[in-house]
Design an enzyme around this catalytic site. Structure first.
Site, PDB file in Angstrom:
ATOM      1  N   TYR A 196       0.846  -1.209   0.000  1.00  0.00           N
ATOM      2  CA  TYR A 196       0.000   0.000   0.000  1.00  0.00           C
ATOM      3  C   TYR A 196       0.876   1.252   0.000  1.00  0.00           C
ATOM      4  O   TYR A 196       0.654   2.192  -0.773  1.00  0.00           O
ATOM      5  CB  TYR A 196      -0.895  -0.057   1.232  1.00  0.00           C
TER       6      TYR A 196
ATOM      7  N   LYS B 178       0.962   4.107  -2.889  1.00  0.00           N
ATOM      8  CA  LYS B 178       0.548   5.484  -2.592  1.00  0.00           C
ATOM      9  C   LYS B 178       1.697   6.487  -2.793  1.00  0.00           C
ATOM     10  O   LYS B 178       1.450   7.624  -3.207  1.00  0.00           O
ATOM     11  CB  LYS B 178      -0.013   5.576  -1.164  1.00  0.00           C
TER      12      LYS B 178
END
Ligand code: NAP
Length: 254
Positions: free
Chosen positions: A150, A154
């Site tokens: 993640y 991001k």
């Protein structure tokens, strides 16, 4: 005159739903999109001027077709918010190639595909546009437990935001990101359970830890994020592009 048009992805839940409601209150006709059409329809039904459309942001053809259908119907596109995202908490050593790929397909490629489709339409229409990408506090620091895939997906969103802002500025299109912290949404409920299990503790104690990590002393609400998106798409932010605005109650300061 017709209402300005704003599209939001992942708007059937959490932060996206709050962004859609905020845009509706600010006079936009909102295109509420989500992979889950029924969730999108429910949110759209609460907004004065809105419609719901199904969209899986990991499918580039679907992103292009959806944006084309909006422009064909409304002859304008003023705001696009690429908000859809997923997470799954696990130790770095346990993340499979398919989990990694799915993370990037939605969190990074989805932002790319939708932003590209929206930008092409805005350029063709010849009107100024505003694009906002939902990144994360985990887009600015890797000191985040159990979310290595993640975090990577991001961080990529922030680079993409800057590259898009740079190339699209001559067309009058501003592109910015918003970086939320610990936001109370269904994603957070799942993360509380995962982190509790991985730490061998309870969801309640993880929640307390997150609040303790937040100087302003509470969990963030989806509306906290939506208000900053509202600023970014407004004329108050007319000279602001390529930025990634933290909205996290001070949980991470950069
Ligand atoms: P959420 O409550 O899970 O909402 C995300 C929505 O996106 C859900 O309706 C989900 O549908 C949908 N979605 C999932 N995959 C999709 C796809 N391929 N195409 C289109 N829609 C899809 O999560 P949230 O907390 O509101 O998160 C929204 C954004 O904020 C995400 O980008 C997230 O990474 C970011 N963010 C969240 C937090 C936080 O603490 N909550 C913090 C920082 C950043 P399903 O439910 O059917 O999967």
């Amino acid at each position: 005159m017709s209402l300005p048009i704003a599209g939001v992805t992942g708007a059937g839940s959490g932060i996206g739903a709050a962004i859609a409601r905020m845009l509706g209150k600010r006079g936009f006709h909102v295109i509420v999109t989500d992979i889950d059409l029924m969730a999108a329809q429910k949110v759209a039904s609460e907004i004065a001027n809105a419609e719901a459309l199904q969209l899986d942001v990991s499918k580039p053809d679907a992103c292009n077709a959806l944006v084309a259908s909006i422009v064909e119907k409304h002859q304008r596109l003023d705001v696009w918010v690429s908000n859809a995202g997923i997470s799954k908490m696990q130790r770095f050593v346990d993340i499979s190639p398919s989990d990694l790929a799915r993370n990037f397909e939605i969190n990074t490629y989805g932002v790319f595909y939708c932003g590209q489709a929206a930008a092409k339409a805005m350029i063709k229409l010849g009107t100024p546009g505003r694009i906002v990408n939902t990144a994360s506090m985990a887009a600015k620091q890797g000191r985040v437990p159990f979310l290595a895939d993640y975090v990577a997906s991001k961080f990529a969103v922030l680079g993409l935001t800057q590259a898009m802002a740079f190339e699209l500025a001559p067309h009058g299109i501003r592109v910015n990101s918003v970086c939320p912290g610990f936001v109370a949404t269904p994603m957070q409920t799942r993360e509380l359970a995962w982190e509790a299990e991985l730490r061998g503790t309870s969801s309640e104690s993880v929640k307390e830890m997150w609040i303790k990590d937040t100087p302003l002393g509470r969990l963030e609400t989806p509306e906290d994020v939506a208000k900053v998106v509202g600023f970014l798409v407004s004329d108050d932010a007319e000279f602001l592009t390529g930025e990634s605005i933290s909205v996290n109650g001070g949980a991470y300061m950069d």
